[in-house]
Design a protein around this motif. Structure first.
Motif, PDB file in Angstrom:
ATOM      1  N   PRO A 245     -61.388  41.334  98.982  1.00  0.00           N
ATOM      2  CA  PRO A 245     -60.620  42.578  98.925  1.00  0.00           C
ATOM      3  C   PRO A 245     -59.561  42.532  97.820  1.00  0.00           C
ATOM      4  O   PRO A 245     -59.190  41.462  97.354  1.00  0.00           O
ATOM      5  CB  PRO A 245     -59.950  42.653 100.295  1.00  0.00           C
ATOM      6  N   ALA A 246     -59.084  43.705  97.413  1.00  0.00           N
ATOM      7  CA  ALA A 246     -57.991  43.780  96.440  1.00  0.00           C
ATOM      8  C   ALA A 246     -56.676  43.460  97.145  1.00  0.00           C
ATOM      9  O   ALA A 246     -56.443  43.901  98.270  1.00  0.00           O
ATOM     10  CB  ALA A 246     -57.937  45.181  95.851  1.00  0.00           C
TER      11      ALA A 246
ATOM     12  N   HIS B 122     -74.884  42.574  98.400  1.00  0.00           N
ATOM     13  CA  HIS B 122     -74.359  41.220  98.573  1.00  0.00           C
ATOM     14  C   HIS B 122     -74.039  40.879 100.027  1.00  0.00           C
ATOM     15  O   HIS B 122     -74.653  39.990 100.603  1.00  0.00           O
ATOM     16  CB  HIS B 122     -73.132  40.979  97.698  1.00  0.00           C
ATOM     17  N   GLU B 123     -73.062  41.578 100.586  1.00  0.00           N
ATOM     18  CA  GLU B 123     -72.607  41.221 101.930  1.00  0.00           C
ATOM     19  C   GLU B 123     -73.684  41.573 102.956  1.00  0.00           C
ATOM     20  O   GLU B 123     -74.200  42.681 102.969  1.00  0.00           O
ATOM     21  CB  GLU B 123     -71.309  41.994 102.226  1.00  0.00           C
TER      22      GLU B 123
ATOM     23  N   LYS C 101     -82.644  29.906  98.081  1.00  0.00           N
ATOM     24  CA  LYS C 101     -82.428  29.419  96.718  1.00  0.00           C
ATOM     25  C   LYS C 101     -83.745  28.783  96.286  1.00  0.00           C
ATOM     26  O   LYS C 101     -84.309  27.956  97.023  1.00  0.00           O
ATOM     27  CB  LYS C 101     -81.308  28.375  96.748  1.00  0.00           C
TER      28      LYS C 101
ATOM     29  N   ARG D  47     -76.777  22.969 109.183  1.00  0.00           N
ATOM     30  CA  ARG D  47     -76.459  24.172 109.956  1.00  0.00           C
ATOM     31  C   ARG D  47     -77.782  24.810 110.374  1.00  0.00           C
ATOM     32  O   ARG D  47     -78.583  25.184 109.515  1.00  0.00           O
ATOM     33  CB  ARG D  47     -75.641  25.166 109.124  1.00  0.00           C
TER      34      ARG D  47
ATOM     35  N   TRP E 165     -66.974  30.442 110.532  1.00  0.00           N
ATOM     36  CA  TRP E 165     -65.955  30.186 109.510  1.00  0.00           C
ATOM     37  C   TRP E 165     -64.682  30.952 109.803  1.00  0.00           C
ATOM     38  O   TRP E 165     -63.613  30.579 109.351  1.00  0.00           O
ATOM     39  CB  TRP E 165     -66.470  30.555 108.114  1.00  0.00           C
TER      40      TRP E 165
ATOM     41  N   ASP F 157     -63.133  47.470 102.060  1.00  0.00           N
ATOM     42  CA  ASP F 157     -63.661  46.429 102.931  1.00  0.00           C
ATOM     43  C   ASP F 157     -62.689  45.253 103.064  1.00  0.00           C
ATOM     44  O   ASP F 157     -62.165  44.762 102.071  1.00  0.00           O
ATOM     45  CB  ASP F 157     -65.000  45.938 102.350  1.00  0.00           C
ATOM     46  N   ARG F 158     -62.461  44.811 104.281  1.00  0.00           N
ATOM     47  CA  ARG F 158     -61.669  43.625 104.591  1.00  0.00           C
ATOM     48  C   ARG F 158     -60.253  43.686 104.024  1.00  0.00           C
ATOM     49  O   ARG F 158     -59.671  42.664 103.662  1.00  0.00           O
ATOM     50  CB  ARG F 158     -62.384  42.350 104.074  1.00  0.00           C
ATOM     51  N   THR F 159     -59.716  44.902 103.913  1.00  0.00           N
ATOM     52  CA  THR F 159     -58.379  45.063 103.350  1.00  0.00           C
ATOM     53  C   THR F 159     -57.418  45.553 104.416  1.00  0.00           C
ATOM     54  O   THR F 159     -57.649  46.577 105.066  1.00  0.00           O
ATOM     55  CB  THR F 159     -58.425  46.059 102.170  1.00  0.00           C
TER      56      THR F 159
ATOM     57  N   ASP G  48     -75.109  28.444  93.027  1.00  0.00           N
ATOM     58  CA  ASP G  48     -75.013  28.991  94.381  1.00  0.00           C
ATOM     59  C   ASP G  48     -74.340  30.361  94.323  1.00  0.00           C
ATOM     60  O   ASP G  48     -73.381  30.559  93.589  1.00  0.00           O
ATOM     61  CB  ASP G  48     -74.192  28.057  95.280  1.00  0.00           C
TER      62      ASP G  48
ATOM     63  N   CYS H 163     -60.604  33.014 104.794  1.00  0.00           N
ATOM     64  CA  CYS H 163     -61.929  33.080 104.167  1.00  0.00           C
ATOM     65  C   CYS H 163     -62.237  31.826 103.341  1.00  0.00           C
ATOM     66  O   CYS H 163     -63.340  31.305 103.393  1.00  0.00           O
ATOM     67  CB  CYS H 163     -62.038  34.308 103.266  1.00  0.00           C
TER      68      CYS H 163
ATOM     69  N   PRO I  77     -66.676  25.131 107.229  1.00  0.00           N
ATOM     70  CA  PRO I  77     -68.136  25.021 107.290  1.00  0.00           C
ATOM     71  C   PRO I  77     -68.744  24.035 106.293  1.00  0.00           C
ATOM     72  O   PRO I  77     -69.789  23.450 106.567  1.00  0.00           O
ATOM     73  CB  PRO I  77     -68.617  26.438 106.986  1.00  0.00           C
ATOM     74  N   ALA I  78     -68.086  23.848 105.160  1.00  0.00           N
ATOM     75  CA  ALA I  78     -68.660  22.952 104.150  1.00  0.00           C
ATOM     76  C   ALA I  78     -68.719  21.498 104.634  1.00  0.00           C
ATOM     77  O   ALA I  78     -69.420  20.681 104.042  1.00  0.00           O
ATOM     78  CB  ALA I  78     -67.859  23.041 102.857  1.00  0.00           C
TER      79      ALA I  78
ATOM     80  N   ASN J  21     -66.529  42.248  94.018  1.00  0.00           N
ATOM     81  CA  ASN J  21     -67.707  42.478  94.860  1.00  0.00           C
ATOM     82  C   ASN J  21     -68.969  42.417  94.006  1.00  0.00           C
ATOM     83  O   ASN J  21     -69.780  43.316  94.013  1.00  0.00           O
ATOM     84  CB  ASN J  21     -67.601  43.824  95.589  1.00  0.00           C
ATOM     85  N   ASP J  22     -69.095  41.335  93.279  1.00  0.00           N
ATOM     86  CA  ASP J  22     -70.228  41.211  92.369  1.00  0.00           C
ATOM     87  C   ASP J  22     -71.199  40.108  92.753  1.00  0.00           C
ATOM     88  O   ASP J  22     -72.109  39.793  91.999  1.00  0.00           O
ATOM     89  CB  ASP J  22     -69.722  40.921  90.938  1.00  0.00           C
ATOM     90  N   GLY J  23     -70.998  39.494  93.912  1.00  0.00           N
ATOM     91  CA  GLY J  23     -71.868  38.388  94.263  1.00  0.00           C
ATOM     92  C   GLY J  23     -71.691  37.231  93.289  1.00  0.00           C
ATOM     93  O   GLY J  23     -72.523  36.974  92.435  1.00  0.00           O
TER      94      GLY J  23
ATOM     95  N   ASN K  45     -68.223  32.916 101.060  1.00  0.00           N
ATOM     96  CA  ASN K  45     -66.935  32.947 100.373  1.00  0.00           C
ATOM     97  C   ASN K  45     -66.850  31.767  99.416  1.00  0.00           C
ATOM     98  O   ASN K  45     -66.942  30.629  99.841  1.00  0.00           O
ATOM     99  CB  ASN K  45     -65.789  32.883 101.383  1.00  0.00           C
TER     100      ASN K  45
ATOM    101  N   GLY L 178     -64.314  26.921 100.918  1.00  0.00           N
ATOM    102  CA  GLY L 178     -65.064  28.162 101.034  1.00  0.00           C
ATOM    103  C   GLY L 178     -66.089  28.128 102.156  1.00  0.00           C
ATOM    104  O   GLY L 178     -66.055  27.251 103.021  1.00  0.00           O
ATOM    105  N   VAL L 179     -66.986  29.110 102.149  1.00  0.00           N
ATOM    106  CA  VAL L 179     -68.065  29.178 103.131  1.00  0.00           C
ATOM    107  C   VAL L 179     -69.371  29.306 102.356  1.00  0.00           C
ATOM    108  O   VAL L 179     -69.555  30.282 101.638  1.00  0.00           O
ATOM    109  CB  VAL L 179     -67.896  30.378 104.077  1.00  0.00           C
TER     110      VAL L 179
ATOM    111  N   SER M 113     -71.758  35.904  98.752  1.00  0.00           N
ATOM    112  CA  SER M 113     -72.053  37.323  98.945  1.00  0.00           C
ATOM    113  C   SER M 113     -70.919  38.150  99.537  1.00  0.00           C
ATOM    114  O   SER M 113     -70.951  39.370  99.442  1.00  0.00           O
ATOM    115  CB  SER M 113     -73.293  37.459  99.833  1.00  0.00           C
ATOM    116  N   ASN M 114     -69.934  37.539 100.170  1.00  0.00           N
ATOM    117  CA  ASN M 114     -68.877  38.366 100.768  1.00  0.00           C
ATOM    118  C   ASN M 114     -67.962  38.942  99.693  1.00  0.00           C
ATOM    119  O   ASN M 114     -67.650  38.268  98.723  1.00  0.00           O
ATOM    120  CB  ASN M 114     -68.032  37.551 101.742  1.00  0.00           C
ATOM    121  N   PRO M 115     -67.512  40.195  99.889  1.00  0.00           N
ATOM    122  CA  PRO M 115     -66.592  40.762  98.906  1.00  0.00           C
ATOM    123  C   PRO M 115     -65.190  40.188  99.088  1.00  0.00           C
ATOM    124  O   PRO M 115     -64.812  39.790 100.172  1.00  0.00           O
ATOM    125  CB  PRO M 115     -66.586  42.246  99.251  1.00  0.00           C
TER     126      PRO M 115
END
Lengths: 437, 154
Positions: B110-111, A160-161, A84, A407, A359, A190-192, B103, B58, A401-402, B95-97, B70, B65-66, B106-108
């Motif tokens: 899911p639907a 992104h990921e 950042k 970290r 996390w 993904d992740r579904t 801040d 998540c 994690p927050a 999934n748009d960041g 997330n 969040g993370v 970055s993680n998507p």
């Protein structure tokens, strides 16, 4: 009924296995070895770090923000890459003018965010999430012209990921960059839950691996690079072993086995599986993602449930095995082979690993938030890893994690052999030294 | 009270929920048939359960969040903001960041259109909008169903 007994048995075998069957193996999964003679070190303002006796910690700088990786030039200047921008700068330069370990001068340049930064042979290399740049250094290790960034690699995937592009150089003029998979397990969605794994996984043609480029050629992209290693979900910590002249990487293992397949895994297994893994890579290696994951209890590559796995079936016979398996989800973000002379002999050529902290262990307690040391002998891991620098989070119990005050993310070695650690929560830069007292 | 009166009350309730966002939660509750709901007595109990099973891994126990991955759901402009956007994110994923307060995450996401029923989505969003420092009105089953239909016809 039969099924539930089977899984209950499997769990018992796994738990028993971790404690009884493999007690002497390096990096025992699920165990968090304490350093035998650990003590509170120093206590400079803002740190609560615990270190082995004889080590001290200083805060070099504070408040830099999202400090990802860092590198120390031969002459002692510290370069930190930010995720950042701070006052418009993505690279911070720290200089200790009076030699007391604390930075007296802070400057910045580079208006892009990212993770990777590395110095080699008179050049500073830094990455955004798509490109790699380099800057010429002068005799004092300063960037000669911060406005003259030579773009050597461009157009790397950023979806992104897992978009960190960490970098390291070898001794033959090549730079290695991680391109993380923009996916957890290469599912169609993904992740579904219920979404199958794509076969073959199309992500692997342009991500989920390590690419090699010339360090001195401008504007290279996939076409000019070498697809050096594949089947690596996401690597953030990587280093070149000078002793073995070989690339080593730490993979972030997949997430959410329990959430995506609650019929096959319980919450505890989801928290402990799979391992975070250290690999020694050769050109052409495949580490098996997304088809397999590494189970540190069975000590096997297990077929991923998205590809028909059941938590027991093995697969990936052609994929390489990890050298060391660490507990799940701790997020290894920094890897450094120690070559200095300041630390005691046992540290020489061994590996420090910065675990950013988990996390995906909720509702279990989160793990990591420390720097570990893995001893090496004759180029191979020798003996158990141990926690080296602990308590970055500033609290014993981390639920989310927050809550962590700091970290650990990046690792670097100073010319005097000191170990530098960056924190990407507050942007604290730590210097760890040894005086034997 | 006969069944016809209950029907009328439900219809009135449905109107109130559709028109005003400040409709009483009890009315929204009545609209969610048992087959569309997560187990639990009250909408908050049911929503909490959905949160813990589906969102918590998540977004974390305290919805913090993370960092970098997330997004937090605490005091969140997405949670407390326009209901249609919020429902759309749960149904379609994202999934748009996401960027919140400078801040990025970055993680998507899911639907959840096939994972959660409309009533479960209404419950969990109503729970989120009244917890973790969020202060916004509840979301009804009708609102979720309407957004699902709109997205389907798109």
């Amino acid at each position: 009924m039969k099924k539930s007994i089977f899984y209950a048995t499997a769990v018992i075998v796994m738990i028993a296995g971790s404690n009884l069957i493999y007690p002497a193996l390096a990096g025992q999964p699920g165990k968090y070895p304490k350093h035998p003679d650990r003590a509170y070190a120093g206590h400079p303002p803002g740190t609560s770090l615990k270190l082995p006796t004889g080590f001290k910690v200083q805060v070099v700088a504070d408040g830099l923000g999202a400090s990802r990786h860092l590198t120390v030039a031969r002459q002692g200047l510290i370069y930190v890459k930010l995720a950042k921008l701070k006052k418009g700068n993505g690279i911070i330069v720290l200089e200790d003018l009076n030699g007391d370990g604390k930075a007296d001068k802070e400057t910045g340049f580079g208006n892009y965010t990212g993770t990777g930064i590395y110095t080699k042979d008179g050049w500073l290399y830094a990455s955004s999430n798509t490109d790699i740049y380099r800057y010429r250094l002068n005799e004092r290790g300063e960037v000669i012209d911060t406005a003259r960034a030579e773009r050597i690699v461009t157009g790397l995937l950023d979806r992104h990921e897992h978009n960190s592009k960490s970098i390291v150089l070898d001794n033959k003029g090549f730079i290695y960059v991680n391109i993380g998979a923009y996916s957890n397990a290469c599912q169609v969605q993904d992740r579904t839950k219920g979404s199958p794994g794509m076969n073959p996984c199309p992500i692997l043609d342009s991500a989920g691996g390590i690419w090699q480029f010339r360090a001195d050629k401008q504007d290279q992209s996939y076409g000019e690079g070498v697809h050096y290693a594949t089947g690596l979900r996401n690597v953030v910590g990587l280093d070149w072993s000078q002793q073995l002249d070989q690339l080593f990487v730490m993979q972030h293992g997949r997430d959410q086995l329990f959430q995506l397949d609650p019929d096959l895994f319980n919450a505890k297994q989801g928290a402990e599986l799979p391992a975070e893994t250290l690999y020694a890579l050769h050109k052409g290696d495949n580490a098996g993602w997304p088809y397999v994951y590494y189970d540190p209890f069975q000590k096997k590559k297990i077929l991923a449930p998205e590809y028909g796995g059941d938590g027991k079936k093995t697969a990936g016979e052609n994929a390489i095995d990890p050298l060391v398996a660490f507990p799940g989800h701790m997020a290894p973000d920094g890897l450094l082979f120690y070559t200095g002379k300041m630390f005691p002999e046992k540290y020489r050529n061994g590996a420090f690993i910065a675990f950013h902290g988990s996390w995906n262990r909720a509702p279990e307690k989160q793990k990591g938030y420390f720097v570990v040391f893995q001893p090496f002998a004759n180029g191979k891991p020798a003996g158990n890893w141990e926690i080296f620098a602990d308590n970055f989070a500033g609290t014993d119990t981390i639920t989310s994690p927050a809550e962590a005050l700091h970290r650990p993310c990046g690792l670097a070695q100073g010319p005097d052999g000191a170990l530098y650690v960056s924190d990407d929560v507050k942007g604290t830069i730590y210097k760890i030294t040894y005086d034997g007292k | 009270m006969n069944s016809m009166m209950i029907t009328v009350y439900i219809l009135l309730g449905a109107g109130a929920v559709c028109i005003g966002s400040q409709a009483p939660l009890a009315a929204a509750d009545l609209l969610i048939p048992a087959t569309h709901r997560a187990p639990g007595q009250t909408p908050v109990q049911r929503g909490k359960k959905v949160y813990e099973q589906t969102c918590m891994p998540c977004h974390q126990v305290d919805a913090s969040g993370v960092p970098g991955m997330n997004p937090p759901l605490r005091k969140s402009p997405y949670v407390g903001g326009h209901s249609a956007r919020l429902i759309g994110i749960v149904l379609q994923g994202l999934n748009d960041g996401v960027e919140i307060a400078g801040d990025t995450y970055s993680n998507p996401m899911p639907a959840f259109s096939t994972v959660l029923k409309d009533g479960e989505i209404a419950d969990v969003l109503s729970y989120l909008r009244s917890h973790f420092g969020n202060k916004a009105g509840p979301i009804s089953l009708a609102q979720v169903s309407r957004i699902r239909q709109i997205l389907k016809n798109k």
